[in-house]
Scaffold this motif. Structure first.
Motif, PDB file in Angstrom:
ATOM      1  N   TYR A  40      93.111  63.657 -91.329  1.00 57.10           N
ATOM      2  CA  TYR A  40      92.797  64.929 -91.714  1.00 57.10           C
ATOM      3  C   TYR A  40      91.327  64.918 -91.749  1.00 57.10           C
ATOM      4  N   ALA A  41      90.645  63.997 -92.745  1.00 60.43           N
ATOM      5  CA  ALA A  41      88.989  64.251 -92.824  1.00 60.43           C
ATOM      6  C   ALA A  41      88.480  63.922 -91.419  1.00 60.43           C
ATOM      7  N   LEU A  42      88.885  63.020 -90.808  1.00 63.81           N
ATOM      8  CA  LEU A  42      88.271  62.911 -89.420  1.00 63.81           C
ATOM      9  C   LEU A  42      88.260  64.371 -88.586  1.00 63.81           C
ATOM     10  N   ALA A  43      89.332  65.044 -88.455  1.00 66.59           N
ATOM     11  CA  ALA A  43      89.392  66.346 -87.739  1.00 66.59           C
ATOM     12  C   ALA A  43      88.422  67.238 -88.486  1.00 66.59           C
ATOM     13  N   ARG A  44      88.525  67.431 -89.566  1.00 73.14           N
ATOM     14  CA  ARG A  44      87.772  68.445 -90.409  1.00 73.14           C
ATOM     15  C   ARG A  44      86.139  68.064 -90.344  1.00 73.14           C
ATOM     16  N   VAL A  45      85.819  66.790 -90.296  1.00 72.44           N
ATOM     17  CA  VAL A  45      84.297  66.581 -89.959  1.00 72.44           C
ATOM     18  C   VAL A  45      84.035  66.930 -88.687  1.00 72.44           C
ATOM     19  N   VAL A  46      84.949  66.402 -87.431  1.00 70.87           N
ATOM     20  CA  VAL A  46      84.508  66.371 -86.261  1.00 70.87           C
ATOM     21  C   VAL A  46      84.585  67.903 -85.846  1.00 70.87           C
ATOM     22  N   PHE A  47      85.602  68.799 -85.903  1.00 69.48           N
ATOM     23  CA  PHE A  47      85.892  69.929 -85.401  1.00 69.48           C
ATOM     24  C   PHE A  47      85.036  70.968 -86.028  1.00 69.48           C
ATOM     25  N   ASN A  48      85.088  70.956 -87.294  1.00 68.64           N
ATOM     26  CA  ASN A  48      84.447  72.133 -88.458  1.00 68.64           C
ATOM     27  C   ASN A  48      82.949  72.062 -88.887  1.00 68.64           C
ATOM     28  N   VAL A  49      82.779  70.546 -88.824  1.00 68.59           N
ATOM     29  CA  VAL A  49      81.153  70.424 -89.456  1.00 68.59           C
ATOM     30  C   VAL A  49      80.168  70.140 -88.205  1.00 68.59           C
ATOM     31  N   PHE A  50      80.518  68.943 -87.509  1.00 66.10           N
ATOM     32  CA  PHE A  50      79.796  68.634 -86.175  1.00 66.10           C
ATOM     33  C   PHE A  50      79.721  69.347 -84.971  1.00 66.10           C
ATOM     34  N   GLY A  51      81.080  69.895 -84.994  1.00 66.82           N
ATOM     35  CA  GLY A  51      81.352  70.639 -83.466  1.00 66.82           C
ATOM     36  C   GLY A  51      81.731  69.473 -82.594  1.00 66.82           C
ATOM     37  N   VAL A  52      82.568  70.177 -81.456  1.00 59.60           N
ATOM     38  CA  VAL A  52      83.123  69.093 -80.642  1.00 59.60           C
ATOM     39  C   VAL A  52      82.441  68.807 -79.606  1.00 59.60           C
ATOM     40  N   SER A  53      82.494  67.518 -79.283  1.00 62.32           N
ATOM     41  CA  SER A  53      81.629  66.951 -78.034  1.00 62.32           C
ATOM     42  C   SER A  53      82.338  66.291 -76.972  1.00 62.32           C
ATOM     43  N   LEU A  54      81.998  65.910 -75.777  1.00 64.21           N
ATOM     44  CA  LEU A  54      82.765  65.381 -74.760  1.00 64.21           C
ATOM     45  C   LEU A  54      83.127  63.738 -75.201  1.00 64.21           C
ATOM     46  N   GLU A  55      81.933  63.123 -75.844  1.00 62.58           N
ATOM     47  CA  GLU A  55      81.796  61.819 -76.055  1.00 62.58           C
ATOM     48  C   GLU A  55      82.882  61.530 -77.168  1.00 62.58           C
ATOM     49  N   VAL A  56      82.823  62.304 -78.336  1.00 62.84           N
ATOM     50  CA  VAL A  56      83.646  62.100 -79.317  1.00 62.84           C
ATOM     51  C   VAL A  56      85.126  62.306 -78.890  1.00 62.84           C
ATOM     52  N   GLY A  57      85.374  63.200 -77.908  1.00 63.62           N
ATOM     53  CA  GLY A  57      86.820  63.552 -77.557  1.00 63.62           C
ATOM     54  C   GLY A  57      87.173  62.171 -76.623  1.00 63.62           C
ATOM     55  N   TRP A  58      86.327  61.718 -75.862  1.00 67.79           N
ATOM     56  CA  TRP A  58      86.763  60.488 -74.884  1.00 67.79           C
ATOM     57  C   TRP A  58      87.084  59.376 -76.155  1.00 67.79           C
TER      58      TRP A  58
END
Lengths: 149, 504, 122
Positions: B251-269
């Protein structure tokens, strides 16, 4: 632990009163002067740590039953949450300062609404739990594991 | 906002501090009060479905004060936590009779629930850290609760790795605060949107991924989990595996990646790779285990891989501006698998606890033929196993199907193939459990084992029913729209989170 | 520059926690990491020649009735200090837990060496 010489014992039982008094002062005047529940609680705990050093662990066990200390610990935390919940009931918002009239007035103990009461609760909690942590670590942790919350 | 959000934290916290005051004689009263607390949390969490709101503590406006945020994702995870906590608390009423300090156990358990609820509801990143630490500290103590050789060793390992993870998170929070000057997640997100990612923020993001990855036990960081889960008392293994690694990690990871930092290709991979590694390595390691709880612990790593894979696939698709329907499908699969896994894995751990209590052993080779002696446990275990493997009518099938569909639609056929392959490995390991525990010859010394009745049975039946019915959540449009879709929308909206929070 | 030193301290702590074989030394390594992060947080709020962030009557602008801009520009940031205070209390809790675990483990195994404490494998 056997305790120290008679000189240390006598002096520390005198000084104990002063330290406890100072701790209570810091807690009660937390909203007016520097300090507060946390600092005062640490001072209270340190007075008993001093006694423990001077008289040895067995004395503290007789003088101050551990179950009472852990109950005080829980009571402090419970009071703190109760104050917050009372804020929800009377003030409409969690942690609302529902007794608030004006900011802390110098030399008026009952100013600043719920803050002095919260300070007392935190003082109880911190003092009791810090003492418990030090005590239980010092006697090879008979109940040590669970007190670190 | 009809339900004041802080009660989710205040009820378990107040009960946790109330319980030790009952003393030694009030053990039954303490159990009843603790169960009332978790059940009331469950009722409140059901009341929160489909709602959203921001709660400012102590009437301080947002950038100054601490706020709690309830949105679709929070309410989904909150519901999962409450369901599992209520069932596990009911189970431990019977199970924990064999330990001495039951009041302390209940108190720590409620403290852990309070911490997890806090993590899920917090809208302020430092508060998230504080609640994360409350939940983790309680869980460290609970893992070492038995105070035996193995418990202490596992607990020390878990404490060291968990504390390192927390320090990484704190360091990342410091970096974020230094770069953006804000601690509220919505305001951090706004600041990042206007300034863009610089080196410091990227470093902070990496630290967050490592810290939360350690808490979620993704594969390079998984060393603590296979020790901690078997050593803890069975209800605590169910809690740790069912919700702790999810609310604190995923949950914390998803919250930080999606809602705070914004999605990016590198994080997705990165998340896809971590997810696949966890799935495959966890499954392979699980097959070779002969300790029933250790096998289930490795299987948890494998299953958490599915969740992270779904989320990572969603991030990658969003970052590539692919069809948003596919991205939301992938995220839906991940989140639904999260909810499913919470239910069936806690059920599996509860059945393992029931077996351990009846037979006194955890080794698969020492058991056998228990199907006739423990009929209810056997049924519950079979349903949960069918669910985790993905046999059609049960819940696990639907979440895996959605993940496969998302992978195929995004033209990543190899990911779909891996998902199916890991399912086969899961089938092997749970067939092994069935074969060695419930079928075959009944050993001499286990001739007269009996089912544990009472609250343990009720808890297992409750979760078994949920396992069968969970599929409805995704099949019935009304339930999907009220429970899962809002959670998916929170994640696919991404950085719009800050506008939504500040507008509320 | 100072931040780099802070990071160095963090890495020393991490090295100590990862490499050392003695349980107590691992705990010390974790504490070094913790203090490096706390130092980092405090330094974030530091300002050369800053003043204490306490508002009294002299800090208000006489004309607008608001807090004077000079005060805002020269006072240090008080928020990281609050964060560090909280972090220290939390680390006290986890320190007490880790030390008590160490003591208990020593009672059971008779050693602090983690290479000898290996019942859990696989």
């Amino acid at each position: 632990m056997k305790g120290m010489t008679i000189i240390v014992k006598t002096i520390s039982s005198w000084v104990k009163v002063l330290i406890i008094l100072f701790g209570i002062y810091i807690i009660l005047f937390g909203h007016l002067t520097p300090g507060g529940g946390f600092a005062g609680g640490v001072i209270l705990a340190s007075s008993y740590v001093l006694l423990m050093l001077a008289f040895g662990g067995e004395f503290v066990k007789k003088d101050l039953p551990l179950s009472l200390v852990s109950k005080l610990d829980c009571l402090g935390a419970f009071m703190f949450i109760l104050i917050a919940l009372l804020g929800l009931v009377f003030g409409g918002v969690f942690f609302a300062n529902f007794l608030f009239e004006k900011y802390g007035q110098p030399l008026h103990l009952l100013s600043a609404g719920t803050i002095p009461f919260s300070n007392i609760a935190i003082g109880l909690k911190v003092g009791a739990s810090l003492f418990l942590v030090i005590y239980s670590l010092s006697i090879c942790c008979k109940a040590g594991e669970l007190d670190s919350h | 906002m009809s339900i004041p959000l802080p009660v989710f934290i205040a009820i378990p916290l107040a009960t946790a501090f109330l319980l030790p005051m009952f003393g030694k004689r009030g053990k039954d009263a303490a159990t009843i009060v603790a169960n009332l607390a978790t059940i009331s949390l469950l009722i409140l969490a059901i009341g929160c479905i489909g709602k959203s709101g921001v709660y400012e503590i102590g009437k301080w406006p947002i950038p100054l004060g601490i706020n709690l945020v309830l949105d679709g994702l929070s309410s989904l995870v909150l519901l999962v936590i409450s369901v599992v906590a209520a069932a596990v608390m009911l189970f431990s009423a019977g199970y924990m009779e064999q330990y001495t300090a039951k009041a302390k156990y209940l108190s720590l358990f409620l403290l852990m629930v309070a911490g997890m609820n806090g993590v899920v509801l917090s809208g302020d990143i430092f508060n998230l850290f504080v609640f994360l630490e409350i939940a983790s500290l309680a869980s460290y103590a609970l893992v070492g609760f038995g105070c035996g050789h193995e418990e202490l060793e596992a607990s020390f390992k878990y404490t060291v790795l968990g504390t390192i993870a927390s320090i990484f998170v704190l360091f990342a929070i410091g970096m974020v605060y230094g770069n953006t000057g804000a601690l509220n997640m919505a305001y951090i997100s706004k600041a990042i949107q206007s300034s863009g990612l610089n080196a410091g923020l990227s470093f902070a993001l990496a630290l967050f991924i490592v810290g939360f990855g350690l808490k979620a036990a993704l594969v390079p960081f998984h060393a603590w989990l296979p020790d901690a889960h078997p050593s803890a008392p069975a209800p605590i293994s169910a809690m740790l595996s069912g919700v702790l690694i999810k609310s604190l990690g995923v949950y914390a990871l998803a919250r930080v990646v999606f809602n705070v930092f914004g999605v990016s290709l590198e994080v997705g991979w990165l998340l896809i790779v971590l997810g696949i590694l966890s799935m495959v390595a966890g499954a392979f390691l699980a097959i070779g285990q002969w300790d029933i709880k250790r096998l289930m612990a490795y299987s948890s790593i494998s299953q958490i891989g599915y969740v992270v894979l779904g989320i990572g696939l969603g991030i990658m698709l969003l970052a590539r501006d692919a069809n948003p329907a596919w991205a939301s499908l992938a995220i839906l699969g991940g989140l639904f698998h999260l909810a499913n896994h919470a239910v069936y894995k806690s059920l599996l751990f509860l059945t393992s606890g029931s077996i351990e209590m009846a037979t006194g052993t955890r080794q698969l080779k020492e058991m056998g033929g228990l199907a006739r002696r423990l009929p209810f446990t056997r049924t519950a275990n079979a349903v949960a196993s069918a669910s985790i493997v993905g046999i059609p009518p049960f819940s696990g099938f639907w979440s895996k199907l959605i993940l496969v569909m998302a992978a195929v639609q995004a033209h990543y056929y190899w990911i779909a193939a891996i998902i199916v392959f890991v399912s086969l490995c899961t089938l092997i390991m749970y067939l092994k459990v069935q074969r060695y525990v419930f079928l075959g010859e009944l050993p001499e010394n286990l001739q007269d084992v009996e089912e544990n009745g009472g609250s343990m049975l009720v808890a297992m039946i409750f979760l078994t029913c949920l396992c069968v019915l969970m599929g409805l959540i995704v099949l019935v449009p009304g339930m999907r729209n009220s429970i899962l879709e809002p959670a998916v929308r929170v994640l696919t909206d991404g950085l719009k989170y800050s506008d939504i929070v500040t507008a509320m | 520059m100072l931040y780099a030193l802070c990071f160095l301290l963090f890495m020393i702590g991490l090295y100590c926690a990862v490499v050392k074989k003695n349980m107590v030394k691992i705990v010390v390594g974790i504490l070094i990491m913790e203090y490096a992060v706390n130092l980092f947080l405090v330094m974030l709020g530091f300002r050369t020649g800053g003043i204490a962030p306490i508002i009294d009557k002299t800090q208000f602008d006489a004309e607008t009735g608001r807090i004077a801009a000079s005060f805002i520009n020269s006072s240090v940031d008080p928020l990281p200090q609050a964060l560090v205070l909280t972090a220290i209390v939390i680390s006290l809790g986890s320190l007490a837990l880790m030390i008590s675990l160490c003591i208990r483990t020593y009672e059971k195994y008779g050693t602090f060496d983690i290479t000898e404490i290996r019942r859990l494998r696989g």
